[in-house]
Design an enzyme around this catalytic site. Structure first.
Site, PDB file in Angstrom:
ATOM      1  N   ASP A  86       0.728  -1.335   0.056  1.00  0.00           N
ATOM      2  CA  ASP A  86      -0.077   0.203   0.039  1.00  0.00           C
ATOM      3  C   ASP A  86       0.798   1.357  -0.124  1.00  0.00           C
ATOM      4  O   ASP A  86       1.555   1.449   1.064  1.00  0.00           O
ATOM      5  CB  ASP A  86      -0.703   0.232   1.312  1.00  0.00           C
ATOM      6  CG  ASP A  86      -1.546   1.372   1.550  1.00  0.00           C
ATOM      7  OD1 ASP A  86      -2.057   1.878   0.519  1.00  0.00           O
ATOM      8  OD2 ASP A  86      -1.747   1.849   2.501  1.00  0.00           O
ATOM      9  N   ASP A 272      -2.566   5.622  -5.131  1.00  0.00           N
ATOM     10  CA  ASP A 272      -2.822   4.907  -3.979  1.00  0.00           C
ATOM     11  C   ASP A 272      -3.156   3.705  -4.534  1.00  0.00           C
ATOM     12  O   ASP A 272      -4.206   3.146  -5.056  1.00  0.00           O
ATOM     13  CB  ASP A 272      -3.986   5.610  -3.206  1.00  0.00           C
ATOM     14  CG  ASP A 272      -4.037   4.929  -1.863  1.00  0.00           C
ATOM     15  OD1 ASP A 272      -3.416   3.632  -1.507  1.00  0.00           O
ATOM     16  OD2 ASP A 272      -4.786   5.135  -1.112  1.00  0.00           O
TER      17      ASP A 272
END
EC number: 3.4.23.-
Length: 387
Positions: A86, A272
């Site tokens: 992430d 993201d």
């Protein structure tokens, strides 16, 4: 002499490829297909990008859409885990063997057992991250982390004792490995990627994502540490300077749907990998969903007629003066529900007020089409057309 030079260059190219650390990514059904609730995701994105006391990484709820995970190990001998890589957070956490037997989410996933690792070092500092359905909590420990065939020694990570919410139960991954800047690391922990470079495991502080969009493919994609794989993209990268060293945040020129332009005079955007959606200001995303013929159904979701996908308008994101286009097949998500396939818009509205917002968040819907390079050495993000 010329032939020798060519051979030498080829050998150097092969060696450069060999220096990369590669982790295969696997694609799975997203937890959101079990618990479809955009409203919950919006709350988590607000927490993630609108913290009162500066950026605070948020570990899970907007991972309702996380479909790509990879394998790592922790400890000696190695204990295996599946994690989401992430770019919107900076800590590594996995479930702990010490979690309560009443914690269903913990019981259903792989758990780290410090007693079985000869390289474990006790830390004990309390660790917690607040988000919508409660607080993920535990404590810090230090051990060897393995990924892509290399070992990161003395890596501090979090053992999660409490994992609230049904999202943890449904998740196909065990934990999260954050790839954001160290400035957003909880408890000031040095992130895994930093230690990989500091320990000489990669030549350059660069990593890149290739997400395979072919649903029939055996592998979901690949994350490459140390550089980018030129076999996975075409053309040159368009680089954008990171203007806030927390998340991978940069300036976007505009968003265009036909003759309508959004993000007028430029706006801030973030790459993201922790979500598959594209998020933007509510008013603008609502207009985009209407422009593609979306029908509001519930919790902020828009349904699209699957048969119209080939006729949907092109949506262009202008970055660094170059247009990055998404066709209908790129931004519409096909979801199986009650034996039928429905099509949902990949755009989600979220208002993040100043000073952190407004923000656009480019998730896997965008990264899937455009190979993305995260260059921490030069503080920049690069996009190129994925093959």
């Amino acid at each position: 002499m010329l032939i020798k030079s060519i051979i030498a260059l080829v050998c150097l190219a092969v060696l450069a490829q060999a220096d990369f650390v590669r982790v295969q990514l696997h694609k799975t059904e997203s937890a959101r297909q079990h618990f479809r609730n955009v409203d919950t995701e919006i709350k988590q994105l607000r927490l993630k990008y609108n913290a009162v006391s500066g950026p605070v990484p948020e570990p899970l709820s907007n991972y309702l859409d996380a479909q790509y995970y990879g394998a790592i190990t922790i400890g000696t001998p190695p204990q295996s885990f599946k994690v989401v890589f992430d770019t919107g957070s900076s800590n590594l956490w996995v479930p702990s063997k010490e979690c309560s037997f009443t914690n269903i989410a913990c019981l259903m996933h792989n758990k780290y057992n410090a007693k079985k690792s000869s390289t474990f070092e006790k830390n004990g500092t309390a660790f917690h991250i607040q988000y919508g359905s409660g607080s993920l909590s535990g404590y810090l420990s230090t051990d060897t982390v393995g990924l892509g065939g290399v070992s990161v020694t003395k890596q501090t990570f979090a053992e999660a004792i409490n994992e609230p919410g049904l999202v943890f139960v449904a998740a196909k991954f065990d934990g999260i490995l954050g790839l954001g800047y160290s400035s957003i690391s909880v408890d000031g922990v040095v992130p895994v990627f930093y230690n990989m470079f500091n320990q000489g495991l990669i030549d350059a502080p660069v990593f890149s994502f290739y997400l395979n969009r072919d649903p029939s493919a055996a592998e979901g994609g690949e994350i490459i540490f140390g550089g980018s794989d030129s076999n996975k993209y075409t053309g040159d990268f368009t680089y954008l300077s990171v203007d806030r060293k927390a998340y991978w945040q940069f300036k976007m020129d505009s968003v265009k749907v036909g003759d309508t332009e959004f993000c007028n005079n430029g706006c801030e955007a973030i790459a993201d990998t922790g979500t598959s959606l594209i998020a933007g200001p509510v008013s603008e995303v609502t207009a985009i969903n209407k422009a593609i013929g979306g029908t509001p159904i519930m919790n902020g979701e828009y349904m699209v007629d699957c048969s119209l996908i080939p006729k949907l308008p092109k949506i262009s994101f202008v970055l660094g003066g170059k247009s990055f286009d998404l066709e209908g097949a790129d931004y519409v998500l096909r979801v199986a529900q009650m034996g039928k396939t429905i099509c949902l818009s990949g755009f989600m509205g979220i208002d993040i007020p100043p000073p952190n917002g407004p923000l656009w968040i480019l998730g896997d819907v965008f990264i899937g089409k455009y190979y993305t390079e995260f260059d921490m050495g030069n503080d920049r993000v690069g996009f190129a057309t994925a093959v």
